[in-house]
Design an enzyme around this catalytic site. Structure first.
Site, mmCIF file in Angstrom:
data_model
loop_
_atom_site.group_PDB
_atom_site.id
_atom_site.type_symbol
_atom_site.label_atom_id
_atom_site.label_comp_id
_atom_site.label_asym_id
_atom_site.label_seq_id
_atom_site.Cartn_x
_atom_site.Cartn_y
_atom_site.Cartn_z
ATOM 1 N N ALA A 73 1.055 -1.046 0.008
ATOM 2 C CA ALA A 73 0.060 0.220 -0.120
ATOM 3 C C ALA A 73 0.476 1.348 0.326
ATOM 4 C CB ALA A 73 -0.619 -0.011 1.123
ATOM 5 N N ASP A 74 0.127 2.227 -0.967
ATOM 6 C CA ASP A 74 1.467 4.095 -0.721
ATOM 7 C C ASP A 74 0.156 4.654 -0.796
ATOM 8 O OD1 ASP A 74 3.585 4.605 -0.803
ATOM 9 O OD2 ASP A 74 2.378 6.259 -2.321
ATOM 10 N N THR A 75 0.229 5.959 0.564
ATOM 11 C CA THR A 75 -0.703 6.875 0.459
ATOM 12 C C THR A 75 0.363 8.427 0.106
ATOM 13 O OG1 THR A 75 -1.805 5.416 2.241
ATOM 14 C CG2 THR A 75 -2.406 7.892 2.382
#
Length: 198
Positions: A73-75
């Site tokens: 995941a990446d935000t």
């Protein structure tokens, strides 16, 4: 209960908490691979980066016994077309918060899952992104400085944690709250269920 050993390819304590919250059992193995971005669009960037993290760790665990499901995941935070990752230092954190205060911005999280049903078959995957609108109340320079001094913003995209002290300055959100924390676990859970991974 998943037939796969779930591996979270992220060091984020918020993502660990969210996965635990929805009842998943998993281990953590953060990706240390250097991130490369080819796209300029935020929804593409987070999907690219989440895929790179998941691919890196899947390449490692696929050499080990058992069946693994790797989640990356990446935000990022986007304000007026400007992409904000984690602040470089306190001055950078103050700059970001000054831009965000009193206005609305978007939080994008990309999520990738990779697994292999059978070693004779190629790995399978899904990738998606979620976007949430977040509005801040106006913040004074003193409030920004005081918040940055807590150290809380330093490891967070956009220099704030909605689930922490910055909650005092959040006017509202439109979309998935957990996405802003760092992982849209509702959508992830539904995706895992749809693929028969739970």
């Amino acid at each position: 209960m998943s037939a796969y050993q779930i591996v979270l390819a992220s060091a984020s304590p918020r993502r660990r908490e969210l996965l635990s919250q929805i009842g998943l059992t998993f281990c953590v193995r953060p990706s240390k691979k250097e991130e490369r971005v080819e796209s300029a669009r935020p929804e593409k960037i987070v999907q690219e980066l989440s895929a790179q993290k998941a691919e890196d760790i899947f390449a490692q665990v696929s050499q080990e016994a058992g069946r693994h499901l790797v989640i990356g995941a990446d935000t990022i935070v986007v304000y007026d077309g400007q992409i904000m990752g984690k602040p470089k230092d306190e001055e950078d954190a103050c700059r970001m918060l000054f831009l965000l205060q009193g206005k609305s911005h978007q939080v994008y999280t990309g999520v990738t899952g990779i697994w292999q049903e059978d070693s004779a078959l190629p790995p399978e995957r899904f990738t998606f992104y979620e976007c949430t609108d977040v509005s801040f109340f106006p913040m004074s320079d003193a409030e920004i400085a005081a918040y940055v001094a807590t150290g809380e913003p330093m490891d967070k995209a956009g220099a704030y944690g909605i689930q922490g002290r910055c909650a005092a300055h959040i006017a509202g959100i439109r979309g998935d709250y957990n996405n802003v924390v760092g992982l849209p676990v509702g959508r992830l859970y539904q995706q895992l269920r749809e693929k028969g991974l739970l």
